[in-house]
Design a protein around this motif. Structure first.
Motif, PDB file in Angstrom:
ATOM      1  N   LEU A   1     -20.513 -32.039 -12.579  1.00 12.71           N
ATOM      2  CA  LEU A   1     -20.321 -33.304 -11.863  1.00 12.71           C
ATOM      3  C   LEU A   1     -20.983 -34.445 -12.629  1.00 12.71           C
ATOM      4  O   LEU A   1     -20.381 -35.496 -12.856  1.00 12.71           O
ATOM      5  N   ALA A   2     -22.220 -34.189 -13.073  1.00  9.90           N
ATOM      6  CA  ALA A   2     -22.902 -35.226 -13.858  1.00  9.90           C
ATOM      7  C   ALA A   2     -22.043 -35.611 -15.054  1.00  9.90           C
ATOM      8  O   ALA A   2     -21.828 -36.798 -15.335  1.00  9.90           O
TER       9      ALA A   2
ATOM     10  N   LYS B   1     -25.437 -15.480  -4.533  1.00  5.64           N
ATOM     11  CA  LYS B   1     -25.618 -15.577  -5.984  1.00  5.64           C
ATOM     12  C   LYS B   1     -24.373 -16.200  -6.611  1.00  5.64           C
ATOM     13  O   LYS B   1     -24.455 -17.153  -7.382  1.00  5.64           O
TER      14      LYS B   1
ATOM     15  N   GLU C   1     -14.379 -26.750  -7.579  1.00  7.50           N
ATOM     16  CA  GLU C   1     -15.552 -26.553  -6.745  1.00  7.50           C
ATOM     17  C   GLU C   1     -15.176 -25.972  -5.381  1.00  7.50           C
ATOM     18  O   GLU C   1     -15.764 -25.005  -4.912  1.00  7.50           O
TER      19      GLU C   1
ATOM     20  N   LEU D   1     -22.178 -18.093  -5.235  1.00  9.62           N
ATOM     21  CA  LEU D   1     -21.991 -19.493  -4.870  1.00  9.62           C
ATOM     22  C   LEU D   1     -22.969 -20.379  -5.628  1.00  9.62           C
ATOM     23  O   LEU D   1     -22.593 -21.361  -6.258  1.00  9.62           O
ATOM     24  N   LEU D   2     -24.242 -19.979  -5.607  1.00 13.28           N
ATOM     25  CA  LEU D   2     -25.247 -20.851  -6.236  1.00 13.28           C
ATOM     26  C   LEU D   2     -24.980 -20.978  -7.723  1.00 13.28           C
ATOM     27  O   LEU D   2     -24.940 -22.076  -8.269  1.00 13.28           O
ATOM     28  N   TYR D   3     -24.761 -19.834  -8.382  1.00 13.26           N
ATOM     29  CA  TYR D   3     -24.450 -19.880  -9.820  1.00 13.26           C
ATOM     30  C   TYR D   3     -23.371 -20.918 -10.077  1.00 13.26           C
ATOM     31  O   TYR D   3     -23.539 -21.858 -10.859  1.00 13.26           O
TER      32      TYR D   3
ATOM     33  N   LEU E   1     -22.119 -23.169  -8.123  1.00  9.13           N
ATOM     34  CA  LEU E   1     -22.399 -24.513  -7.626  1.00  9.13           C
ATOM     35  C   LEU E   1     -23.253 -25.262  -8.631  1.00  9.13           C
ATOM     36  O   LEU E   1     -22.972 -26.415  -8.982  1.00  9.13           O
ATOM     37  N   VAL E   2     -24.274 -24.592  -9.136  1.00 11.77           N
ATOM     38  CA  VAL E   2     -25.117 -25.248 -10.145  1.00 11.77           C
ATOM     39  C   VAL E   2     -24.255 -25.647 -11.330  1.00 11.77           C
ATOM     40  O   VAL E   2     -24.268 -26.805 -11.779  1.00 11.77           O
TER      41      VAL E   2
ATOM     42  N   LEU F   1     -22.255 -28.601 -10.342  1.00 12.30           N
ATOM     43  CA  LEU F   1     -22.983 -29.865 -10.183  1.00 12.30           C
ATOM     44  C   LEU F   1     -23.333 -30.440 -11.548  1.00 12.30           C
ATOM     45  O   LEU F   1     -23.217 -31.642 -11.773  1.00 12.30           O
TER      46      LEU F   1
END
Lengths: 656, 99, 549, 523
Positions: free
Chosen positions: D198-199, D185, D150, D187-189, D191-192, D195
């Motif tokens: 992460l779950a 774009k 991450e 980062l968000l891609y 990051l999602v 995350l």
């Protein structure tokens, strides 16, 4: 001895490396280096040949394991060489003709400032081609296979500033890639079926597979492999349906056309099929497919050859058709293998000779390629005329010359296939022979006989794209002054002419060649429904007929400088029987549409979803935001409501 | 008389107070409604205290009064200063900040 | 008729007065709170008697010393084992001295200390009439823009009352999570709320907004506390007592000597449920959970930024502490009733905060909404109802409060003619103009977003882990999604700062005094340390994870 | 305990990053040299790792293990198997070239500007990325891996958004907006993806109670830890999603073209050749080892997606008008091959895939960096703006062609080996998939040659008439890569020897055996 094989390949490779990395300082001597190294590998070849002759026919095969290339669990690819009679034949042909053409190129490319690179590419080609024929497994063969493809790409596109050349090169590579796909799939199939793709083991396993009844459907697998190999061969050897690139390939300098697109590379497909003989023998359906392809192509090429006014394209058509003969022969199985190779060799001689002749003519004619602007050149360039003429006689199968022996055998073998197939194939072959005679005579007459149409001829019309650029340097726009080419060019032509006269007789008489190859390819005598003599006579007969027709049309009447509209067939043939148009419409246009729409999809749909989600979030946020209207009392309302809901929910939880 | 009725009364007062908070504009009145709610609580406390027979509730009621007084001090201070600044005690006028 | 008989007409005999024994107060254990409150009173006296010019220094000094001493006391208590073995109830059952209480008190005190630093900052605003001024009104009572105000400014007045107010607030907050009966809880609530209302009103710039914020906060706060009180009343009615222990016993029916009245009310779950719900609602209001959150953006925006920072950090800590104690000590009996409800609240809070924040244009409002989203994340830990849940929440609160104070401290630095430049458009290209400040702020934002190697990630992980272990997988998934949404607007700010062209008339970045620098520096340090090596603090929170009842 | 070699390999560039960032503004050039030296030192360390690694030894070697966050059951556990070693080596090899290629990419626009620091930042960020990538290759603790998986996004994000091509066809303003769009774009891609992972990571903890890859895999193997089928599948999906975004796999690929298009060539190489490899690597190491059953369960779907990536990426590459975007889509196609090889679950496939990661790294680097040099000369990324370059800059054209030929995996060059292995490996288990994938090689030839033809051949365009040929620095960057390509194409044995045992291990993890040929041919 074995180590010489590696050297054989290494010499031209070294040359390529030196010439391509050497930089400008080598410009002065580059061509000599290249030629010398080609010669070296020829000498090596001869030495190996002599050594091989020294041995008994059964154990003439030389094997050499160099190193383990790709060792992976259950997948062993080695770099190793196998030099047997078959490869030996090719080695000699490649290095021999190759060296001659190097020599020739020294003269031909004299005025090109990038001559060094040209020789580098030529050497690269030699190396790849040699690797192709001496490899001892299919994967290594594949390397050589694509290597020659690369070399041909570079050489066709040698005059890169000509868009037509660049396009032709790309086309050649792409079409070949389709073929290569076949080859790689074939290799994969071998791997999954036999767990290996080295010649020896595969052929043994084939035997095991066919003899042992253990594997039902095994023939299906073999057929699949065979067909895939055929696909590969079609790509490399310009067989229908993958023939379209060969014509355009003539954009390359003439020596290239002679070496790669006539004598050697395009015959690699034949080599592949003959090499894989054991597989094909076990897969009759595949064999049939091969013969059909061969027959179709030999007619296709011949017809195209009749219509072209561009001397090189005409010859290209003929190449196509001659290879058709070889493929046909190779498809006939043990009857034909030897003849296929034999024709391949003789063809190597006379076709190379013809191309060099054509090159020489163009050299003397300001690189004019339109035969309609030739005529009566025999007295200006006698040597070219004689050598070209001998090549001509050889190719039309004039009795006694090499073409006669090799082609005649193939036609015989075709008939010997027996049954309806036999008749059809044989008939096709015969017809092909007639047409060959026709178009070659046409070329001959239009070029060396008739009135001198090049006097006051308009300079090359823009409509005719394939004008070699060196033209500028040689002052094209003046009226051409036909002249004989320098020694460095004529000597190779002479040598090749000699070859095309005597090779056939040398090989054919007493089946010398067949015996030579038998240990590798096996051989069985075919029994044509009619006597061999009949076949031979009819061959000669149709040849005479073909010549006659041609003379009637081009010898007796004057040849118009501007091509007449011609019959439907002629016009179709000028356009390679519309096969290109088909490609253009279906593949090129279709592909463009596909990609364009996909780009759109990617941008609007796939990406749209993402951006859409973001937008939705934004919108939602904007809407929820309005709740925050700044009025304390509405906040209180939300609190009150929240409390109510909270209480209700808690009570509800207890209730349920 | 059953102390539960006092509870009902308390609830009623509380609701009245809450409603006042929701519907009245004048900050002072709103604030008074809050006080009403607090007093409703007091009533409830006392009633419960009576029911349970212990004094906690009553004591809490006293605390509540003190707290209410304190709130009055702070609240009035703020409201008055706002009134002087804007010449209006309407809570709806004070809505510079939103969204 | 006998006199007595007559007398008995209008009097009744009272029970004989028995002796009221003096209450037993463990001053040692209460010392943290007492110190702070005492200092606050001292501050009031200072206002009364110390000459104006030296008040500021006196107040700052007192405040810092008091908070430091109090923190030392907390540490001492913790070291003395009151957090674990000797944890107990003090002040006759009014105050619990146990792990969570001490941990949260420590956090609040540190936050308060940093708060004092930001309060005391006098370098940012341009000096008025040669006197350095802080971010509070010269004279809160004077009407904005009036002559009296001008006069006050000219005279160089300063609202040094903010320090005692702050101390009172802190004092209340210290009691809030430690309160062990509902009365103390309510009093503490008011004790820290009232000063905060006032603090919101005393901004030097943008006074109208500041006052508006105060009004809103006050009215809504009072409204909420009324609910709380009624909830307390109902619980009292249900259990006949306001002490946590007793209520808890009544709830799970382990109470001895049931009086008939109690027997009657005990049966009536409505009292319990409604009361509990209203009480919880009051606390949810303080932590700013949807739908009780609507005051947050306006108040955060209007209040003086140092106050906002302190409030955002400390109030959350205190309120969540109280919430934890309430749910874990008093109402574990009806876990099955409130957990689903809290699930719902947590979910809407996380999503609501994150989504609405996307379109914010004011940095302070943005941070307000982000604080709402974070409240949601913390709630996810609260509902875990496991020791891990408690410790994770404690850790999260600790980590979060430092990030928050640091972030708001940075906000105070970015200024233009009208005071702080809080509109996002003005932050464009900040990274080009002053990379360091932008970088620091970026660190805080990344911590908010929960990027690994920042405290935000460790906290988030702890909380989600606890939630997952308690079988709330759905919460975790939704939490993850909403943190993805949240990431979007944190990133937006970073983009704005680093990749946009600076505005020509952009704001300037003031160079702060060591005070604010310390606040920010500590914030960054804690953020990174808790991100890289959180173990020590996790242990701390872990040991502090047990309530006394 | 012995010298912590792995830690050192990761820490050195990290320290280098800090040092580089600390270099005073005026001393720009010093910063560059510092970064270069550090990257070379890292390379030296990586080579030592390579040498110290014993292919036939234990599965994870040079291991280090320290307590880190017991509260979360997280340990600082490092260890490398053959695959990791190969990729670490790749990273360490590429970074110096990237630095050298980007030598002037972050120079101040107006020379002699005193307070210009981005130069330092640029090189510091590159080193930071290197450190994080290396440690995520080394981590054998899921949590540790996740953290750097991450964290790596942040420096990448600044590299993409902060530094773009000098001359942009649409002027600086649009360039900036496009850049930041691409960066966000990216980062968000990721990051999602992260995350969601992460779950899954938390879920894994709840199930397994710790994060040690070795322990969990062990427990899975000896059955002491068995997950419910559905749980395992959910967790697998959580992990795989993140890796598929990073890799990138269709339809999660759209961030790559933007990122590679807007970033400078060296950064683009960093993205596709180094960072994205973490995704595919993680599939091989984590998905297969932790969730063998779920992996097998998902295989068909994944193969289909990979197949789509291969063909789709290639077709879109044909359709591109922008050189860098073209390379990006080509990479998508290649990642399709890698993922296909991984999930074909055959030795050939997985060895091929690993080899593919290395080769693709080198070949893309060669092609993209040369493309970067080209772009820096003309100041445009549009293919249409070029033509006839071959005539004026033959060396540039030549190296470009070699890079292209590597991309279309010409036999004799490294990528051919890996691509063929992947194809064979896939074919032997899923013939149809293998055959369809083979079309990819034709398309690859198409887009590469079209690109070469349009840019390098044909009549010389006026704008490129005075284009200088490769400079010495650029030659130093390209030549070694070309040599590597040829060497690994002719003699890949060194790499395969390292990789094979690891692959064998993985195969046994997923309890898969290679399909046997029908006829055991006489060897």
């Amino acid at each position: 001895m074995e180590n010489l094989i590696a050297l054989l390949v290494a010499a031209p490779l070294l040359g390529a490396a030196v010439l391509l990395c050497g930089g400008r300082r080598l410009d002065a001597v580059g061509h000599w280096i290249g030629t010398a190294l080609a010669a070296v590998s020829f000498v090596l070849g001869v030495v190996l040949f002599a050594d091989m002759l020294g041995k008994s026919p059964e154990n003439r095969t030389l094997m050499q394991h160099l190193f383990s290339w790709i060792p992976v669990e259950g997948f062993q690819a080695n770099v190793g060489f196998q030099l047997d009679q078959l490869s030996m034949t090719f080695v000699l042909l490649i290095t021999g003709v190759g060296s001659l053409i190097h020599l020739y190129s020294i003269g031909y490319m004299e005025h090109d400032e990038r001559r060094r690179r040209f020789f580098g590419y030529l050497n690269l080609f030699l190396a790849a081609m040699l690797l192709l024929v001496v490899a001892d497994n299919y994967l290594l063969l594949y390397v050589g296979w694509e290597g020659v493809g690369l070399a041909s790409y570079l050489l066709i596109g040698f005059w890169q500033h000509k868009p037509s050349a660049a396009t032709a090169a790309k086309k050649a590579f792409l079409v070949n890639r389709v073929g290569d796909m076949g080859l790689s799939i074939a290799i994969m199939l071998m791997f999954t079926t036999f767990g290996t793709f080295a010649f020896g083991p595969v052929f043994q396993a084939t035997g095991a597979l066919t003899s042992g009844a253990d594997a039902p459907g095994s023939e299906g697998k073999l057929t699949a492999i065979g067909l895939m190999l055929l696909l590969a061969a079609c790509g490399k050897s310009a067989q229908v349906p993958l023939q379209s690139w060969l014509g355009d390939a003539m954009e390359g300098p003439t020596p290239v056309s002679a070496l790669i697109h006539a004598a050697t590379m395009v015959t690699a497909g034949v080599y592949l099929i003959v090499r894989s003989g054991d597989i094909f023998n076990a897969a009759p359906d595949a064999q049939l497919a091969v013969t059909v392809v061969g027959a179709v192509t030999l007619l296709f090429g011949a017809i195209v050859g009749c219509a072209k006014d561009d001397i090189k394209k005409a010859l290209a058509g003929s190449t196509m058709s001659q290879i058709g003969y070889m493929v046909l022969a190779a498809g006939l199985g043990p009857i034909g293998y030897a003849f296929a190779i034999m024709h391949l060799v003789t063809h190597g001689f006379f076709k190379a000779g013809l191309f060099l002749g054509a090159g020489s003519v163009m050299h003397g004619m300001n690189d004019e390629v339109d035969m309609r602007k030739y005529g009566g050149l025999r007295k200006y360039m006698p040597i070219t005329f004689v050598t070209f003429g001998l090549g001509y006689l050889a190719i039309i199968g004039f009795p006694g010359l090499s073409g006669f022996f090799s082609k005649d055998k193939i036609i015989e073998a075709a008939f010997a296939k027996g049954g309806a197939e036999g008749w059809i194939l044989g008939g096709a072959a015969l017809l092909g022979a007639a047409i060959t005679a026709f178009y070659m005579t046409r070329v001959m007459l239009m070029t060396f006989f008739g009135e001198e149409r090049w006097r006051h001829a308009p300079t090359p019309s823009p409509a005719e794209p394939s004008v070699e650029p060196a033209a500028e340097t040689r002052g094209a726009h003046a009226e051409p002054h036909p002249h004989e080419s320098p020694k460095v060019m004529t000597i190779p032509m002479i040598v090749l002419a000699v070859g095309s006269v005597f090779a056939g007789a040398f090989f054919g008489i007493g089946e010398r060649f067949v015996k030579w190859l038998e240990p590798v390819t096996g051989f069985e005598h075919g029994h044509p429904p009619v006597s061999a003599l009949t076949v031979t006579l009819s061959t000669v007969a149709v040849m005479v007929v073909g010549v006659g027709f041609a003379y009637a049309q081009y010898g007796r009447r004057p040849v118009p400088v501007v091509a007449p509209r011609g019959s439907l067939l002629t016009r179709a043939a000028r356009r390679d029987l519309l096969q290109d148009d088909f490609n253009h419409v279906v593949l090129v246009r279709g592909g463009e549409h596909l990609t364009r729409s996909l780009v759109y999809v990617d941008h609007t749909l796939v990406d749209g979803v993402v951006n859409g989600t973001a937008a939705t979030m934004g919108g939602l946020s904007g809407r929820l935001r309005r709740l925050q209207n700044g009025f304390a009392r509405s906040y209180a309302v939300s609190m009150f409501g929240g409390a109510a809901v909270l209480i209700a929910a808690t009570l509800l939880m207890r209730a349920v | 008389m059953n102390p539960v009725n006092y509870l009902y009364l308390a609830a009623l007062l509380f609701t009245i107070g809450a409603t006042g908070v929701l519907i009245r504009r004048n900050a002072i009145v709103v604030f008074m409604c809050v006080e009403l709610m607090l007093n409703a609580c007091n009533l409830a406390f006392v009633a419960f205290s009576r029911m349970h027979g212990n004094l906690d509730g009553q004591i809490i009621a006293f605390f509540t009064m003190v707290v209410a007084a304190a709130e009055v001090v702070v609240g009035l201070a703020i409201i008055v200063s706002v009134f002087r600044a804007r010449h209006s005690a309407s809570v709806d006028d004070a809505s510079l900040m939103k969204l | 008729m006998s006199a007595s008989a007559v007398h008995s007409l209008w009097t009744m005999a009272a029970d004989p007065i028995e002796k009221i024994q003096a209450p037993k107060i463990e001053y040692g254990q209460l010392s943290p709170t007492l110190i702070v409150i005492g200092a606050a009173i001292l501050g009031v006296l200072i206002e009364a008697f110390v000459p104006r010019r030296s008040r500021y220094y006196a107040q700052v000094f007192v405040a810092i010393v008091a908070l430091a001493a109090s923190f030392a006391a907390v540490v001492g208590l913790a070291a003395g084992g009151y957090a674990t073995t000797k944890a107990g109830i003090a002040a006759m059952g009014a105050i619990a001295v146990d792990g969570p209480a001490l941990f949260l008190q420590g956090t609040i005190l540190l936050a308060g200390l940093l708060g004092v630093f930001t309060f005391a900052e006098r370098r940012l605003d341009p000096a008025a009439h040669g006197k350095r001024v802080d971010s509070f009104a010269a004279q809160a009572a004077s009407v904005p823009g009036s002559d009296s105000e001008k006069a006050a400014v000219k005279a160089g007045f300063a609202t040094t009352e903010v320090f005692p107010l702050l101390l009172f607030a802190i004092g209340g907050m210290l009691i809030f999570p430690a309160a062990n009966d509902l009365l103390t809880l309510f009093i503490a609530l008011e004790v820290f709320s009232l000063p905060l209302y006032l603090l919101c009103a005393v901004a030097r710039r943008k006074r109208l907004m500041s006052q508006e914020a105060a009004v809103k906060y006050f009215l809504l706060g009072a409204f909420a506390s009324a609910f709380t009180l009624f909830g307390i009343a109902l619980l009292y009615g249900y259990a006949g007592s306001v002490s946590y222990a007793t209520i808890a016993q009544v709830v799970d029916g382990t109470v001895q000597n049931v009086s008939p009245a109690l027997a009657a009310t005990m049966g009536n779950d409505a009292l319990l449920l409604v009361g509990g719900a209203m009480l919880v609602m009051g606390l949810l209001f303080k932590v700013g959970a949807v739908p009780f959150h609507m005051w947050t953006p306006d108040v955060y925006q209007g209040a003086p930024t140092p106050v906002t920072g302190f409030m955002a950090a400390a109030t959350k800590v205190a309120a969540f502490g109280a919430l934890l104690r309430l749910l874990y000590v008093v109402l574990p009996g009806l876990r099955w009733d409130w957990r689903p409800v809290m699930w719902a609240v947590a979910i809407v809070t996380m999503l609501g905060g994150a989504i609405v924040a996307i379109t914010q244009t004011d940095i302070k409002r943005l941070l307000a909404y982000s604080s709402i989203a974070h409240a949601g994340f913390i709630l996810a830990g609260v509902i875990a109802t496991s020791p891990d849940g408690v410790s994770s929440v404690l850790f999260y609160l600790g980590a979060y409060s430092f990030v928050t104070i640091g972030a708001f401290a940075v906000v105070t630095l970015v200024r233009d003619a009208g005071g702080e430049a809080t509109h996002l458009s003005k932050w464009a290209g900040l990274g080009r103009r002053s990379p360091l400040v932008a970088a620091v702020f970026a660190v805080f934002l990344l911590a908010f977003a929960g990027i690994p190697l920042t405290s935000g990630f460790a906290g988030k992980f702890a909380v989600f882990k606890a939630a997952a272990e308690s079988g709330a997988g759905a919460i975790v998934v939704i939490g993850v999604i909403s943190s993805a949404i949240a990431a979007f607007f944190y990133i937006r700010v970073i983009v704005l700062m680093f990749f946009s062209q600076p505005r020509p008339e952009g704001p300037t970045v003031a160079v702060p005094s060591p005070l604010t620098m310390t606040a920010i520096g500590v914030g960054v340090a804690v953020t990174l340390v808790l991100g890289v090596a959180p173990q020590y603090f996790l242990d701390l929170a872990g040991q502090a994870g047990v309530f006394v009842r | 305990m012995s010298f912590p070699l792995l830690t050192a390999t990761a820490v050195l560039p990290a320290l280098g990053a800090i040092a580089t960032a600390a270099v005073p503004a005026a001393k720009r050039t010093a910063a560059k040299w510092l970064a270069l030296v550090v990257s070379l030192a890292t390379l030296a360390l990586a080579v030592t790792v390579l040498v110290r690694f014993d292919p036939d030894g234990a599965r994870y070697q040079l291991t280090e293990s320290h307590a880190w966050i017991p509260e979360f059951g997280v340990r600082y556990e490092l260890g490398v198997d053959g695959i990791a070693v190969a990729l670490i080596a790749l990273t360490a090899v590429l970074i110096p070239f990237i630095i050298l290629a980007g030598w002037h990419d972050a120079d101040p626009l107006e020379t002699g500007s005193k307070r210009w620091r981005p130069t330092q930042g640029f090189f510091a960020l590159i080193l930071a990325v290197e450190a994080m990538v290396i440690i995520s290759f080394e981590a054998t603790d899921v949590f540790l891996f996740y953290i750097f998986f991450e964290a790596m996004l942040i420096p990448m994000y600044f590299l993409i958004g902060g530094f773009g091509d000098r001359a942009h066809e649409h002027g600086e303003e649009t360039a900036a907006t496009q850049r930041s769009y691409a960066a966000v774009k990216f980062l968000l891609y990721n990051l999602v993806g992260g995350l969601i992972m992460l779950a899954a990571v938390i879920g894994l903890y709840v199930v397994a109670g710790n994060f040690s890859l070795t322990e969990i895999a062990e427990a899975r193997a000896n059955g002491s830890l068995n997950m419910a089928t559905s749980t395992e599948r959910w967790l697998f999906l959580g992990f795989f999603f993140a890796f598929a975004v990073k890799a990138p796999l269709w339809p999660l690929h759209t961030w790559l073209p933007n990122a590679m298009g807007e970033a400078t060539a060296p950064v683009a190489v960093l993205i596709t050749a180094v960072v994205d490899k973490v995704g595919t690597f993680a599939m091989l190491r984590f998905c297969l080892q932790l969730f063998p059953e779920a992996s097998k369960w998902a295989t068909p779907a994944i193969l289909v997606l990979a197949l789509i990536s291969i063909i789709y990426g290639a077709l879109l590459a044909v359709g591109q008008r922008d050189i860098k975007r073209l390379v990006a889509y080509a990479s998508i196609s290649h990642f399709g091959f890698i993922i296909m090889g991984i999930f074909a679950m055959t030795s050939q496939g997985q060895s091929g895939a690993t080899l593919y990661m290395v080769n693709h790294g080198i070949s893309t680097a060669a092609l993209m960096l040369v493309a970067g040099f080209l772009i820096s000369r003309r100041g445009s990324r549009l293919i249409a703006d070029y033509g006839g370059v071959q005539k004026v800059a033959p060396v540039l054209a030549g190296t470009f062609l070699i890079g292209g030929l590597a991309t279309l995996s010409l036999p004799g060059l490294a990528p051919f080996v890996s691509e063929f292995l992947v194809l064979v490996g896939t074919f032997s288990r899923y013939p149809v998939v293998g055959i369809i994938a083979t079309f990819g090689i034709v398309l690859a030839a198409l887009y590469t040659l079209v690109l070469y033809q349009r840019t390098m051949t044909g009549p010389v365009k006026a704008e490129v008439k005075h284009m200088p040929d490769l400079r010495v620095r650029e030659l130093v960057v390209v030549a070694p890569l070309v040599v590597l390509l040829i060497f690994l194409g002719v003699y890949p044995k060194p790499v395969t020897d390292i990789v094979n045992p690891a692959v064998k291990q993985t195969m046994s993890d997923v309890h898969k055996k290679d399909p046997q040929p029908e006829v055991e041919a006489a060897k």
